[in-house]
Enzyme design. Sequence first.
Site, PDB file in Angstrom:
ATOM      1  N   THR A 245     -47.329 -36.066 -54.722  1.00  0.00           N
ATOM      2  CA  THR A 245     -46.986 -36.569 -53.380  1.00  0.00           C
ATOM      3  C   THR A 245     -45.871 -37.595 -53.413  1.00  0.00           C
ATOM      4  O   THR A 245     -45.046 -37.650 -52.514  1.00  0.00           O
ATOM      5  CB  THR A 245     -48.242 -37.233 -52.752  1.00  0.00           C
ATOM      6  OG1 THR A 245     -49.272 -36.270 -52.707  1.00  0.00           O
ATOM      7  CG2 THR A 245     -47.979 -37.732 -51.356  1.00  0.00           C
TER       8      THR A 245
ATOM      9  N   SER B 216     -52.145 -30.054 -58.895  1.00  0.00           N
ATOM     10  CA  SER B 216     -53.192 -29.039 -58.977  1.00  0.00           C
ATOM     11  C   SER B 216     -52.720 -27.850 -59.796  1.00  0.00           C
ATOM     12  O   SER B 216     -53.522 -27.033 -60.241  1.00  0.00           O
ATOM     13  CB  SER B 216     -53.606 -28.574 -57.575  1.00  0.00           C
ATOM     14  OG  SER B 216     -54.080 -29.680 -56.860  1.00  0.00           O
TER      15      SER B 216
ATOM     16  N   ASP C 245     -54.182 -35.786 -57.946  1.00  0.00           N
ATOM     17  CA  ASP C 245     -55.334 -34.873 -58.016  1.00  0.00           C
ATOM     18  C   ASP C 245     -55.866 -34.677 -59.436  1.00  0.00           C
ATOM     19  O   ASP C 245     -57.070 -34.683 -59.661  1.00  0.00           O
ATOM     20  CB  ASP C 245     -54.977 -33.507 -57.414  1.00  0.00           C
ATOM     21  CG  ASP C 245     -54.870 -33.567 -55.897  1.00  0.00           C
ATOM     22  OD1 ASP C 245     -55.252 -34.599 -55.312  1.00  0.00           O
ATOM     23  OD2 ASP C 245     -54.400 -32.576 -55.297  1.00  0.00           O
TER      24      ASP C 245
ATOM     25  N   GLN D 165     -73.523 -36.582 -64.850  1.00  0.00           N
ATOM     26  CA  GLN D 165     -72.778 -36.330 -63.618  1.00  0.00           C
ATOM     27  C   GLN D 165     -72.725 -37.573 -62.725  1.00  0.00           C
ATOM     28  O   GLN D 165     -72.073 -37.559 -61.685  1.00  0.00           O
ATOM     29  CB  GLN D 165     -73.289 -35.094 -62.863  1.00  0.00           C
ATOM     30  CG  GLN D 165     -74.771 -35.001 -62.678  1.00  0.00           C
ATOM     31  CD  GLN D 165     -75.184 -33.678 -62.031  1.00  0.00           C
ATOM     32  OE1 GLN D 165     -75.440 -33.664 -60.836  1.00  0.00           O
ATOM     33  NE2 GLN D 165     -75.273 -32.605 -62.780  1.00  0.00           N
TER      34      GLN D 165
HETATM   35  N1  ASP Z   1     -51.795 -32.773 -54.258  1.00  0.00           N
HETATM   36  C1  ASP Z   1     -51.072 -33.920 -54.772  1.00  0.00           C
HETATM   37  C2  ASP Z   1     -50.964 -33.773 -56.281  1.00  0.00           C
HETATM   38  O1  ASP Z   1     -51.885 -34.058 -56.975  1.00  0.00           O
HETATM   39  C3  ASP Z   1     -51.744 -35.194 -54.415  1.00  0.00           C
HETATM   40  C4  ASP Z   1     -51.044 -36.421 -54.960  1.00  0.00           C
HETATM   41  O2  ASP Z   1     -49.916 -36.396 -55.369  1.00  0.00           O
HETATM   42  O3  ASP Z   1     -51.646 -37.492 -54.958  1.00  0.00           O
HETATM   43  O4  ASP Z   1     -49.930 -33.377 -56.756  1.00  0.00           O
END
Ligand code: ASP
Length: 342
Positions: free
Chosen positions: A15, A61, A92, A279
């Site tokens: 992000t 991701s 993430d 967990q």
């Molecule tokens: N979906 C984004 C990623 O992990 C979320 C972030 O950057 O915090 O790349």
Amino acid sequence: MSKTTKILLVYTGGTIGMVKDYETGALKAFNFKKLLKNIPELTQIDCQIDSVSFDDPIDSSNISTLHWVEIAQIIEAHYETHDGFVVLHGSDTMSYSASALSYMLENLAKPVIFTGSQLPIGDLRTDAKENLITSIQIAALQKNGRPVIQEVGLYFEYKLYRGNRTTKINAEHFEAFASMNYPPLVESGVHLKVYHEYLLPRKRAKKLLVHTVLDDNVVILKLFPGFNAKTLTAVLDTPDLKAVVLETYGAGNAPTESWLVEGLKKAMKKGLFIINVTQCSGGSVIMGQYETSEQLKKLQVVNGKDITTEAAITKLMYLLGSNISSKTFKTIFETPLRGEME
Ligand code: ASP
């Protein structure tokens, strides 16, 4: 810190460097040079900042073990010329990446700080600037001509944590990470407060060893009431599977039903390693405290103690990739290698 201190920014995506596609409303990665233009403040930091970017920045991701190798190799290629490294990465999977890199960079004697943000850098209310600027300042901290931080850290929302102790706990709050079983290494207020007593001790002058073989024949299996023998068998019979992070209840407890114990026993006979990890987000596995963990102890299941799932699965990939003998595997897994467990 001085203009002679050299920091390398490694931009992988996330992000922090994304822009909004105004047609679809979705966030997508954009050019890193533009990212730097958005933070003129960087020129005011009293150190030299260089940067390297992934050719195709990614949403984290999409991170894979190959990306981890790429990050490790970038650090290795610039290790002699730079005093510290800041890895810009999506939040993430940041805890997985920081954990993996902590194992891959053996004898690390310079800071590698992972950071990112919840809002893009161009957003009015962005958390990206503070995270980036403070990460650079932390990476540039020196004492007697040596880096203060000599390990892989994760900086987010005023705290630097040991990377392999962290977990992403919130998809919305600026405080997105927690390190439940280990205190912060640095806190950022008006001044940077370094908790020297919690840092990994200084390394004797050993050469950096970069490990790039990771074995992904591993799986995370989380217990839940209703978990059944069919699923257990299907998972344990996965072709080429070598190890399982078994996420158990509380202090390492699992149902005492015979199908579970027998299933695990059979898998271990075949050579699979089973790691008992709780967990719960905080606390430790204590095998034998309850009857429901006694049978796992008897089976000689590996004790994950207070390790996070992220640090456990990446430790497995690293150890399996290093061809550790099966006789010593349990002992080595149960030994803290990079401060990832008690
Ligand atoms: N979906 C984004 C990623 O992990 C979320 C972030 O950057 O915090 O790349």
